[in-house]
Scaffold this motif. Sequence first.
Motif, PDB file in Angstrom:
ATOM      1  N   PRO A 165      -5.480  -0.410  16.026  1.00 44.02           N
ATOM      2  CA  PRO A 165      -4.708  -0.794  14.705  1.00 44.02           C
ATOM      3  C   PRO A 165      -3.678  -2.018  15.217  1.00 44.02           C
ATOM      4  O   PRO A 165      -3.467  -2.475  16.177  1.00 44.02           O
ATOM      5  CB  PRO A 165      -3.811   0.350  15.182  1.00 44.02           C
ATOM      6  N   SER A 166      -3.431  -2.680  13.776  1.00 44.61           N
ATOM      7  CA  SER A 166      -2.751  -3.970  14.045  1.00 44.61           C
ATOM      8  C   SER A 166      -1.309  -3.445  14.391  1.00 44.61           C
ATOM      9  O   SER A 166      -0.840  -2.383  13.828  1.00 44.61           O
ATOM     10  CB  SER A 166      -2.991  -4.849  12.444  1.00 44.61           C
ATOM     11  N   PRO A 167      -0.490  -4.572  14.583  1.00 44.49           N
ATOM     12  CA  PRO A 167       0.922  -4.197  14.756  1.00 44.49           C
ATOM     13  C   PRO A 167       1.615  -3.685  13.220  1.00 44.49           C
ATOM     14  O   PRO A 167       2.254  -2.660  13.453  1.00 44.49           O
ATOM     15  CB  PRO A 167       1.558  -5.611  14.989  1.00 44.49           C
ATOM     16  N   ASP A 168       1.179  -3.869  12.347  1.00 43.53           N
ATOM     17  CA  ASP A 168       1.533  -3.488  11.084  1.00 43.53           C
ATOM     18  C   ASP A 168       0.715  -2.495  10.396  1.00 43.53           C
ATOM     19  O   ASP A 168      -0.237  -3.260   9.731  1.00 43.53           O
ATOM     20  CB  ASP A 168       2.388  -4.436  10.173  1.00 43.53           C
ATOM     21  N   LEU A 169       0.497  -1.408  10.413  1.00 44.58           N
ATOM     22  CA  LEU A 169      -0.791  -0.395  10.242  1.00 44.58           C
ATOM     23  C   LEU A 169      -0.881  -0.427   8.616  1.00 44.58           C
ATOM     24  O   LEU A 169      -1.965  -0.540   8.045  1.00 44.58           O
ATOM     25  CB  LEU A 169      -0.467   1.056  10.607  1.00 44.58           C
ATOM     26  N   HIS A 170       0.258  -0.679   7.841  1.00 47.76           N
ATOM     27  CA  HIS A 170       0.331  -0.488   6.256  1.00 47.76           C
ATOM     28  C   HIS A 170       0.473  -1.751   5.678  1.00 47.76           C
ATOM     29  O   HIS A 170       0.760  -1.718   4.409  1.00 47.76           O
ATOM     30  CB  HIS A 170       1.151   0.613   5.905  1.00 47.76           C
ATOM     31  N   ALA A 171       0.224  -3.108   6.377  1.00 53.74           N
ATOM     32  CA  ALA A 171       0.294  -4.213   5.771  1.00 53.74           C
ATOM     33  C   ALA A 171      -0.575  -4.566   4.642  1.00 53.74           C
ATOM     34  O   ALA A 171      -0.278  -5.246   3.678  1.00 53.74           O
ATOM     35  CB  ALA A 171       0.503  -5.587   6.804  1.00 53.74           C
ATOM     36  N   ASP A 172      -1.672  -4.044   4.601  1.00 56.78           N
ATOM     37  CA  ASP A 172      -2.773  -4.315   3.555  1.00 56.78           C
ATOM     38  C   ASP A 172      -2.795  -3.533   2.619  1.00 56.78           C
ATOM     39  O   ASP A 172      -3.565  -3.406   1.552  1.00 56.78           O
ATOM     40  CB  ASP A 172      -4.050  -4.162   4.336  1.00 56.78           C
ATOM     41  N   LEU A 173      -1.858  -2.221   2.358  1.00 55.04           N
ATOM     42  CA  LEU A 173      -1.824  -1.374   1.460  1.00 55.04           C
ATOM     43  C   LEU A 173      -0.897  -1.829   0.297  1.00 55.04           C
ATOM     44  O   LEU A 173       0.000  -2.271   0.687  1.00 55.04           O
ATOM     45  CB  LEU A 173      -1.261  -0.057   2.037  1.00 55.04           C
ATOM     46  N   PRO A 174      -1.414  -1.957  -0.981  1.00 49.88           N
ATOM     47  CA  PRO A 174      -0.478  -2.250  -1.994  1.00 49.88           C
ATOM     48  C   PRO A 174       0.626  -1.213  -2.070  1.00 49.88           C
ATOM     49  O   PRO A 174       0.570  -0.181  -1.863  1.00 49.88           O
ATOM     50  CB  PRO A 174      -1.296  -2.310  -3.205  1.00 49.88           C
ATOM     51  N   ASP A 175       1.661  -1.703  -2.881  1.00 54.05           N
ATOM     52  CA  ASP A 175       2.796  -0.767  -3.316  1.00 54.05           C
ATOM     53  C   ASP A 175       3.518  -0.201  -2.192  1.00 54.05           C
ATOM     54  O   ASP A 175       4.120   0.685  -2.248  1.00 54.05           O
ATOM     55  CB  ASP A 175       2.574   0.180  -4.375  1.00 54.05           C
ATOM     56  N   VAL A 176       3.340  -0.752  -0.933  1.00 50.78           N
ATOM     57  CA  VAL A 176       4.125  -0.279   0.231  1.00 50.78           C
ATOM     58  C   VAL A 176       5.055  -1.399   0.574  1.00 50.78           C
ATOM     59  O   VAL A 176       4.725  -2.491   1.276  1.00 50.78           O
ATOM     60  CB  VAL A 176       3.375   0.151   1.505  1.00 50.78           C
ATOM     61  N   ASP A 177       6.393  -1.097   0.407  1.00 49.08           N
ATOM     62  CA  ASP A 177       7.345  -2.241   0.900  1.00 49.08           C
ATOM     63  C   ASP A 177       7.505  -2.029   2.486  1.00 49.08           C
ATOM     64  O   ASP A 177       7.153  -1.332   3.006  1.00 49.08           O
ATOM     65  CB  ASP A 177       8.590  -2.239   0.230  1.00 49.08           C
ATOM     66  N   ARG A 178       7.979  -3.236   2.964  1.00 50.95           N
ATOM     67  CA  ARG A 178       8.331  -3.227   4.464  1.00 50.95           C
ATOM     68  C   ARG A 178       9.124  -2.220   4.904  1.00 50.95           C
ATOM     69  O   ARG A 178       8.981  -1.630   6.091  1.00 50.95           O
ATOM     70  CB  ARG A 178       9.028  -4.792   4.847  1.00 50.95           C
ATOM     71  N   THR A 191       9.244   0.953   3.993  1.00 50.18           N
ATOM     72  CA  THR A 191       8.492   2.064   3.971  1.00 50.18           C
ATOM     73  C   THR A 191       7.335   1.973   5.187  1.00 50.18           C
ATOM     74  O   THR A 191       7.126   2.996   6.053  1.00 50.18           O
ATOM     75  CB  THR A 191       7.554   2.412   2.568  1.00 50.18           C
ATOM     76  N   ALA A 192       6.879   0.781   5.244  1.00 45.68           N
ATOM     77  CA  ALA A 192       5.879   0.574   6.442  1.00 45.68           C
ATOM     78  C   ALA A 192       6.993   0.750   7.677  1.00 45.68           C
ATOM     79  O   ALA A 192       6.124   1.339   8.692  1.00 45.68           O
ATOM     80  CB  ALA A 192       5.355  -0.960   6.276  1.00 45.68           C
ATOM     81  N   GLY A 193       8.088   0.470   7.894  1.00 49.45           N
ATOM     82  CA  GLY A 193       8.843   0.661   9.180  1.00 49.45           C
ATOM     83  C   GLY A 193       8.985   1.979   9.506  1.00 49.45           C
ATOM     84  O   GLY A 193       9.015   2.405  10.432  1.00 49.45           O
ATOM     85  N   GLU A 194       9.270   2.714   8.366  1.00 52.77           N
ATOM     86  CA  GLU A 194       9.579   4.306   8.496  1.00 52.77           C
ATOM     87  C   GLU A 194       8.161   4.858   8.759  1.00 52.77           C
ATOM     88  O   GLU A 194       8.348   5.756   9.742  1.00 52.77           O
ATOM     89  CB  GLU A 194       9.916   4.713   7.055  1.00 52.77           C
TER      90      GLU A 194
END
Length: 136
Positions: free
Chosen positions: A59-72, A74-77
């Motif tokens: 997994p990349s450091p930011d797992l949800h970086a490529d998903l649209p409509d997910v702000d930073r 929410t990704a941090g949560e």
Amino acid sequence: MSKVSMAKAAKMFEVSRPTLAKHHEQGKISGVKVGDAWEFDISELARVYTRRGAKPATPSPDLHADLPDVDRGTAGELQAEIRVLQAKLEAAERLAEERGRHLDDLRRLLPKPEDQAPAPAEAQRQGFWSRLFASR
């Protein structure tokens, strides 16, 4: 957590809507009914589905970086939730190992089947009723 409609989920994860509906009915994914439509949590969908053509490598450091409509935020949560779940998993694995060792210790204390004394020969020859009503 961020929720998306069935149509948007199908588009994001390149899965057909009937497949999403079937997996929801089977309990593979969970959703919430809002009005007449179902909405699914993005993290729940990411748990079950991967993007087609994407490799399930490290997994990349930011797992949800490529998903649209997910702000930073929410990704941090989600990252924080992943860390908590990983800690719980490690604790559960340690507990399972400890219980396994305890069971092994208890098994060693049990007598082996060949060490148990056989029943007396006369008790083996007696019938059920005579053993039941026999005076001792």
